[in-house]
Enzyme design. Structure first.
Site, PDB file in Angstrom:
ATOM      1  N   ASP A   1       1.060  -1.286   0.315  1.00  0.00           N
ATOM      2  CA  ASP A   1      -0.377  -0.112   0.102  1.00  0.00           C
ATOM      3  C   ASP A   1       0.672   1.439  -0.060  1.00  0.00           C
ATOM      4  O   ASP A   1       0.712   2.065   0.900  1.00  0.00           O
ATOM      5  CB  ASP A   1      -0.942   0.051   1.663  1.00  0.00           C
ATOM      6  CG  ASP A   1      -1.711  -1.486   1.744  1.00  0.00           C
ATOM      7  OD1 ASP A   1      -2.003  -1.655   0.708  1.00  0.00           O
ATOM      8  OD2 ASP A   1      -2.105  -1.615   2.268  1.00  0.00           O
TER       9      ASP A   1
ATOM     10  N   GLU B   1     -11.503   0.152  -2.816  1.00  0.00           N
ATOM     11  CA  GLU B   1     -10.640   0.303  -1.617  1.00  0.00           C
ATOM     12  C   GLU B   1      -9.588   1.325  -2.626  1.00  0.00           C
ATOM     13  O   GLU B   1      -9.609   1.492  -3.817  1.00  0.00           O
ATOM     14  CB  GLU B   1      -9.857  -0.234  -0.848  1.00  0.00           C
ATOM     15  CG  GLU B   1      -9.509  -2.040  -1.714  1.00  0.00           C
ATOM     16  CD  GLU B   1      -8.592  -3.114  -0.832  1.00  0.00           C
ATOM     17  OE1 GLU B   1      -9.548  -3.272   0.547  1.00  0.00           O
ATOM     18  OE2 GLU B   1      -8.553  -3.654  -1.435  1.00  0.00           O
TER      19      GLU B   1
HETATM   20  O1  FUB Z   1      -3.008  -3.412   3.428  1.00  0.00           O
HETATM   21  C1  FUB Z   1      -4.329  -3.929   4.431  1.00  0.00           C
HETATM   22  C2  FUB Z   1      -5.671  -4.111   3.282  1.00  0.00           C
HETATM   23  O2  FUB Z   1      -5.035  -4.220   1.846  1.00  0.00           O
HETATM   24  C3  FUB Z   1      -5.142  -2.414   2.288  1.00  0.00           C
HETATM   25  O3  FUB Z   1      -6.250  -1.220   3.869  1.00  0.00           O
HETATM   26  C4  FUB Z   1      -6.076  -2.206   1.217  1.00  0.00           C
HETATM   27  O4  FUB Z   1      -5.966  -0.894   0.688  1.00  0.00           O
HETATM   28  C5  FUB Z   1      -5.783  -4.102   0.734  1.00  0.00           C
HETATM   29  O5  FUB Z   1      -4.102  -3.157  -0.237  1.00  0.00           O
END
Ligand code: FUB
Length: 340
Positions: free
Chosen positions: A32, A239
């Site tokens: 991320d 997301e």
């Molecule tokens: O790294 C945890 C979660 O996985 C992140 O918050 C999301 O965007 C995904 O990458």
């Protein structure tokens, strides 16, 4: 703790595909990546993946991260420095578990680290921590940002100095529990032919510690001018929000989650609406896809992750970087991080 980034390296995954880029560091697992240039140096604010021994489920319980490390480099192919622990979950007074994807901002001599973490009731909130240094250590505010919820904060500062936070994520990110504006422990998704759940945006206050206004929906429209539908899961928001500005236009990019694309949409205002354009990054090795886009000198770069180092273990990822190209008409060339 350093390893030079070699963006021309090619190693193969188990299917024989060749990776176009190398992990920026290999001593710890990172994911991320939110990249920024502060004072001419590149700083990366990633998640710090660990093996916590928690079985995988659809809520992402296996992503049980406990701290953040910040990485930096003086140029894209330069040496990468891991600055050690910048913030630990035990030092966030209200936090329960799962430090997910962070972002950072700089204003008036202070650096701000924005992070999602479940509170002690297991509800995702967004917190903020401050430091005089871009690499921390950061000190967390005693409470989450008021009226914040869900996860994956991304803070964009416009050319007029106003900062906005984009956030939200469905499934494990709990956005589907906030449709009424209040937390509802039951998941409620729109029907397939209804508009998809939208990411959220709020202007930040001058002190960068609060929302300056009620949270708004970010509309992502299809080329027909209508909101993307819940069933359009190869295009709709899941997301990993990010916002960059290019030639006066606002580019909202995000992960489509269960279809694993990084997609983007363009608008004329930081609030949108944004019109869907296409894919920036095709699926990578591992379930999640999460990125940031940043200008370094006169070039643009995509920071992303995959699971090369752990040979495909979805919760053990490594950050990478590759160049990104805006075409003369403003659209972005799709990147495939592998060679067949
Ligand atoms: O790294 C945890 C979660 O996985 C992140 O918050 C999301 O965007 C995904 O990458």
């Amino acid at each position: 703790t350093n390893q030079p980034a070699d963006t021309t390296a090619q190693t193969a995954d188990s299917t024989g595909r060749k990776f176009m880029n190398k992990p920026l560091i290999s001593e710890i697992y990172t994911a991320d990546p939110s990249a920024h240039v502060f004072n001419g140096r590149i700083y990366i604010y990633p998640s710090h993946d660990i093996e916590a021994g928690i079985p995988q489920n659809d809520n992402g319980d296996h992503f049980a991260m406990r701290d953040y490390h910040i990485l930096s480099m003086d140029s894209i192919n330069g040496k990468v420095t891991d600055h050690g622990v910048a913030l630990d979950v035990k030092d966030i007074p209200w936090a329960g578990r799962q430090l997910w994807a962070p972002d950072a901002a700089f204003k008036n001599g202070t650096y701000y680290l924005y992070f999602p973490v479940k509170d002690k009731q297991d509800i995702f909130r967004i917190g903020v921590a401050t430091s005089k240094s871009p690499t921390g250590p950061f000190k967390a505010q005693p409470q989450p940002i008021a009226n914040s919820y869900s996860m994956d904060p991304a803070v964009f500062t416009d050319t007029d100095g106003t900062s906005y936070m984009y956030f939200g994520g469905i499934w494990g990110g709990q956005l589907q529990r906030w449709s009424s504006g209040k937390y509802n422990p039951k998941d409620e998704y729109p029907a397939d032919d209804q508009p998809a759940l939208t990411p959220k945006v709020a202007k930040l206050s001058q002190n960068m510690l609060e929302f300056a206004e009620p949270v708004k929906n970010v509309q992502i429209l299809g080329k027909d001018g209508k909101p993307l539908l819940a069933k359009e899961n190869d295009k709709r928001f899941f997301e990993a929000a990010w916002l960059h500005k290019y030639n006066g236009k606002y580019y909202f990019s995000y992960s489509t989650g269960d279809t694993h694309n990084i997609a983007y949409a363009i608008g004329d205002s930081p609030y949108g609406p944004f019109t869907y354009q296409g894919i920036i990054l095709n699926p990578v090795l591992g379930w999640t896809n999460h990125h940031s886009i940043v200008q370094v000198k006169d070039k643009w770069y995509l920071f992303y992750h995959d699971t090369e180092l752990s040979k495909g273990q979805t919760h053990l990822r490594n950050v990478k970087v590759t160049e990104l190209t805006h075409r003369p008409d403003g659209t972005i060339e799709t990147i495939t991080a592998y060679q067949e």
